[in-house]
Write a protein that holds these residues in place. Structure first.
Motif, PDB file in Angstrom:
ATOM      1  N   VAL A   1      19.412 116.133  90.012  1.00 31.21           N
ATOM      2  CA  VAL A   1      18.205 115.367  89.731  1.00 31.21           C
ATOM      3  C   VAL A   1      17.827 114.567  90.985  1.00 31.21           C
ATOM      4  O   VAL A   1      18.608 113.750  91.451  1.00 31.21           O
TER       5      VAL A   1
ATOM      6  N   ARG B   1      15.604 119.241  82.657  1.00 28.46           N
ATOM      7  CA  ARG B   1      14.526 118.532  81.966  1.00 28.46           C
ATOM      8  C   ARG B   1      14.272 117.174  82.626  1.00 28.46           C
ATOM      9  O   ARG B   1      13.121 116.753  82.773  1.00 28.46           O
ATOM     10  N   GLN B   2      15.342 116.502  83.035  1.00 36.63           N
ATOM     11  CA  GLN B   2      15.187 115.222  83.739  1.00 36.63           C
ATOM     12  C   GLN B   2      14.462 115.429  85.069  1.00 36.63           C
ATOM     13  O   GLN B   2      13.588 114.646  85.443  1.00 36.63           O
ATOM     14  N   THR B   3      14.829 116.498  85.778  1.00 37.78           N
ATOM     15  CA  THR B   3      14.192 116.805  87.057  1.00 37.78           C
ATOM     16  C   THR B   3      12.716 117.098  86.862  1.00 37.78           C
ATOM     17  O   THR B   3      11.872 116.610  87.625  1.00 37.78           O
TER      18      THR B   3
ATOM     19  N   THR C   1      20.258 120.226  80.748  1.00 39.68           N
ATOM     20  CA  THR C   1      19.699 118.894  80.511  1.00 39.68           C
ATOM     21  C   THR C   1      19.196 118.249  81.797  1.00 39.68           C
ATOM     22  O   THR C   1      18.097 117.684  81.809  1.00 39.68           O
ATOM     23  N   PRO C   2      19.936 118.311  82.917  1.00 36.12           N
ATOM     24  CA  PRO C   2      19.401 117.746  84.159  1.00 36.12           C
ATOM     25  C   PRO C   2      18.102 118.427  84.612  1.00 36.12           C
ATOM     26  O   PRO C   2      17.297 117.808  85.315  1.00 36.12           O
TER      27      PRO C   2
END
Length: 140
Positions: free
Chosen positions: A124, A67-69, A64-65
């Protein structure tokens, strides 16, 4: 549970908390580059004329991080001339992760136009920190 069993459990919990706090403190922090070269070749993308800095993101599909990155880097490259973002899946390219010594995802490694490592971030990244660390490479 015996006295020594309880002591051992307490020590294990304390060590786990300390390690978690250390990892959290490092998350998203910009660190000096590790001296690796050949970043554009690792990304399998030669720099175009306006390209100054490559942000090579190493990710995994269930992260998930990651995708945030990717969202942070896409936004940053969209508004910063000369900045290029390439994301690699470590499951598909474990050779790149091994070559760069990447132990966790997401990790972003920045390379200058000549392919030399400038900096890296695990976790991130914050746009302002990245731009600050890349200022001289982007302006030069």
């Amino acid at each position: 549970m015996s006295f020594w069993g309880a002591v051992g459990l307490g020590v294990a919990v304390a060590v786990t908390v300390v390690v978690a706090l250390l990892l959290r403190a490092r998350d998203g922090r910009v660190r000096a580059g590790g001296g690796h070269t050949g970043g554009w070749a690792l990304a399998e993308r030669p720099p175009a004329a306006p390209d100054r800095v490559l942000l090579l993101q190493l990710s995994s599909p269930v992260c998930t991080p990651c995708r945030q990155t990717a969202a942070v880097l896409d936004e940053l490259t969209g508004r910063t001339p000369g900045l290029v973002h390439v994301e690699l899946d470590v499951a598909d390219r474990p050779d790149v992760a091994r070559e760069l010594g990447v132990m966790r995802t997401p990790t972003v490694v920045a390379f200058d136009r000549g392919g030399a490592e400038l900096l890296r971030v695990s976790g991130v990244p914050r746009s302002t920190d990245l731009l600050s660390g890349l200022e001289s490479a982007l302006s030069g």
